[in-house]
Motif scaffolding. Structure first.
Motif, short mmCIF file in Angstrom:
data_model
loop_
_atom_site.label_atom_id
_atom_site.label_comp_id
_atom_site.label_asym_id
_atom_site.label_seq_id
_atom_site.Cartn_x
_atom_site.Cartn_y
_atom_site.Cartn_z
N TRP A 98 0.82 -1.22 0.00
CA TRP A 98 0.00 0.00 0.00
C TRP A 98 0.85 1.26 0.00
O TRP A 98 0.41 2.31 -0.47
CB TRP A 98 -0.94 0.01 1.21
CG TRP A 98 -2.11 -0.91 1.03
CD1 TRP A 98 -2.09 -2.27 0.99
CD2 TRP A 98 -3.48 -0.54 0.83
NE1 TRP A 98 -3.36 -2.77 0.79
CE2 TRP A 98 -4.23 -1.74 0.70
CE3 TRP A 98 -4.16 0.68 0.77
CZ2 TRP A 98 -5.62 -1.73 0.49
CZ3 TRP A 98 -5.54 0.68 0.57
CH2 TRP A 98 -6.26 -0.52 0.43
N LEU A 110 -10.72 0.43 -2.41
CA LEU A 110 -11.30 0.72 -1.09
C LEU A 110 -12.25 1.92 -1.16
O LEU A 110 -13.38 1.85 -0.67
CB LEU A 110 -10.17 1.00 -0.10
CG LEU A 110 -10.57 1.27 1.35
CD1 LEU A 110 -11.49 0.19 1.88
CD2 LEU A 110 -9.33 1.40 2.22
N ARG A 111 -11.80 3.00 -1.75
CA ARG A 111 -12.64 4.20 -1.85
C ARG A 111 -13.91 3.91 -2.65
O ARG A 111 -14.98 4.40 -2.31
CB ARG A 111 -11.86 5.32 -2.56
CG ARG A 111 -11.25 6.31 -1.60
CD ARG A 111 -11.20 7.73 -2.19
NE ARG A 111 -10.89 8.70 -1.15
CZ ARG A 111 -9.67 9.13 -0.88
NH1 ARG A 111 -8.63 8.71 -1.55
NH2 ARG A 111 -9.48 10.01 0.09
N LEU A 123 -14.50 -6.04 -3.82
CA LEU A 123 -13.58 -6.04 -2.69
C LEU A 123 -13.79 -7.26 -1.80
O LEU A 123 -12.83 -7.92 -1.39
CB LEU A 123 -13.76 -4.75 -1.87
CG LEU A 123 -12.96 -4.66 -0.57
CD1 LEU A 123 -11.46 -4.77 -0.85
CD2 LEU A 123 -13.25 -3.36 0.18
N ILE A 158 -8.18 -3.46 7.02
CA ILE A 158 -8.91 -2.45 6.25
C ILE A 158 -9.07 -1.17 7.07
O ILE A 158 -8.96 -0.06 6.54
CB ILE A 158 -10.28 -2.99 5.80
CG1 ILE A 158 -10.09 -4.13 4.79
CG2 ILE A 158 -11.11 -1.88 5.17
CD1 ILE A 158 -9.43 -3.72 3.49
N VAL A 162 -7.92 2.41 5.89
CA VAL A 162 -8.82 3.56 5.84
C VAL A 162 -8.21 4.74 6.59
O VAL A 162 -8.20 5.88 6.10
CB VAL A 162 -10.20 3.21 6.44
CG1 VAL A 162 -11.03 4.47 6.68
CG2 VAL A 162 -10.95 2.25 5.55
N VAL B 167 -19.09 -2.51 3.95
CA VAL B 167 -18.72 -3.55 3.00
C VAL B 167 -19.49 -4.84 3.28
O VAL B 167 -19.69 -5.67 2.42
CB VAL B 167 -17.18 -3.80 3.06
CG1 VAL B 167 -16.79 -4.98 2.18
CG2 VAL B 167 -16.44 -2.55 2.61
#
Lengths: 202, 202
Positions: A98, A110-111, A123, A158, A162, B167
């Motif tokens: 990342w 992710l966004r 995802l 995650i 974030v 999610v």
DNA sequence: GTCTATATTCCGATAGAC
DNA sequence: GTCTATCGGAATATAGAC
């Protein structure tokens, strides 16, 4: 001297330039927020060209997500080695990806997943079939516990992503990777192999 | 018999109906994705009325985020009690709020913050000044460690929220609250009061 | 207080010239 | 392969009638 008429050069890198611009745009604004027109402008091509190459916005997104990193290549070295260091190695590899240019695709996915059900499914499936399954298969714990253990790991990783890459809460956003490896590794380790008898007793 | 002419009734609940519809819309689609027109349709009013009451989409969002829950009221009972149970009480209270109707505002703020820098700042400031500061002030640890401890807690809690409410990765999405309290509580406890000497030695 | 109408801007996608 | 032009739609916001 070559004639000046005929087809315009047609830079063969055009397609790749569009893909790079798309990945950056999706990472910055998510699937819904990024526009094909903005992608085209960033890649310095005509918006219609984007459609010509990729057909639709959905397919452009899929193409932009492809290839930048493959868990199947990264995970074996994480899974090799002592079981006790698994959590730290997982976090270290995660942050390595990342923090690199390849991480753009992660931020983009992710966004997008947060505001778009279609990409959220993408995802989920990536997490379950490409990452979690490979990791969990190597563990020596009750198979019935694996799904919850996996989603706990995902929650922590995650959440870290974030905060570090999207919401950018300090000091996590700027912390040295090894600081986070030491801080978060034990959490992941416990979710993976720790004694969660109390949890499953409920 | 009253005359039938004159102003239309003008339901005094109209404003509240708009706010409820707005909170739901922002929770479902995020700030950028939710439209004033959709909010108006859900509240069964004219789109122009929304502007009349709130002036702009930004101010509507702020109004919709207000009041549903105040950490200043919830946290005292979390902070009271034995230090060792702080992590579990924090997770339990967190899930209690998010699982309730008031959690809609949380989902709305979270979904919005991921695709919109303006609301991301709102989330950061809410976390730092309304939640983390109150909790961290009660701890008996080196003050220099507090910011990192706080953002680690936020990473785990927001990660849990993203997976459970946005999610929707199973089984975390449908797990009983107490299961998650038992699973995640110790993680939060360690971030808050655990020995992170190794982390800060880096 | 409520609603109609509209100004303004931007979107994804397509058709077709060159 | 590349670009112009445009279709069809939706968005925020505003002006002003009733």
């Amino acid at each position: 001297m070559a004639r000046r008429t005929g087809r315009r050069p047609g830079n063969p890198d055009t397609r790749q330039a569009i893909l790079d611009a798309a990945r950056a745009a999706f990472a910055e604004r998510g699937f819904d927020g990024a526009s094909i027109r903005a992608v085209a402008a960033a890649a310095q091509v005509d918006p219609a060209l984007v459609h010509h190459y990729f057909g639709s916005k959905d397919r452009l997104f899929l193409a932009a997500m492809h290839a930048p990193v493959d868990p199947a290549e990264l995970l074996p070295s994480v899974l090799a080695g002592d079981r006790a260091g698994l959590g730290e190695r997982l976090v270290r590899t995660f942050l390595g990806v990342w923090d690199s240019p390849a991480g753009t695709a992660g931020v983009a996915l992710l966004r997008s997943a947060v505001s778009n059900e279609w990409t959220a499914r993408l995802l989920r499936e990536f997490l379950v079939t490409q990452v979690l399954r490979r990791v969990l298969d190597q563990l020596d714990v009750d198979p019935a516990e694996l799904p919850l253990r996996g989603s706990l790991v995902a929650s922590q990783m995650i959440g870290l992503a974030v905060m570090r890459y999207v919401v950018r809460l300090e000091p996590v956003a700027s912390a040295a990777p090894e600081t986070l490896v030491t801080a978060v590794g034990p959490t992941v380790q416990r979710y993976l192999t720790g004694d969660l008898a109390e949890v499953f007793a409920g």
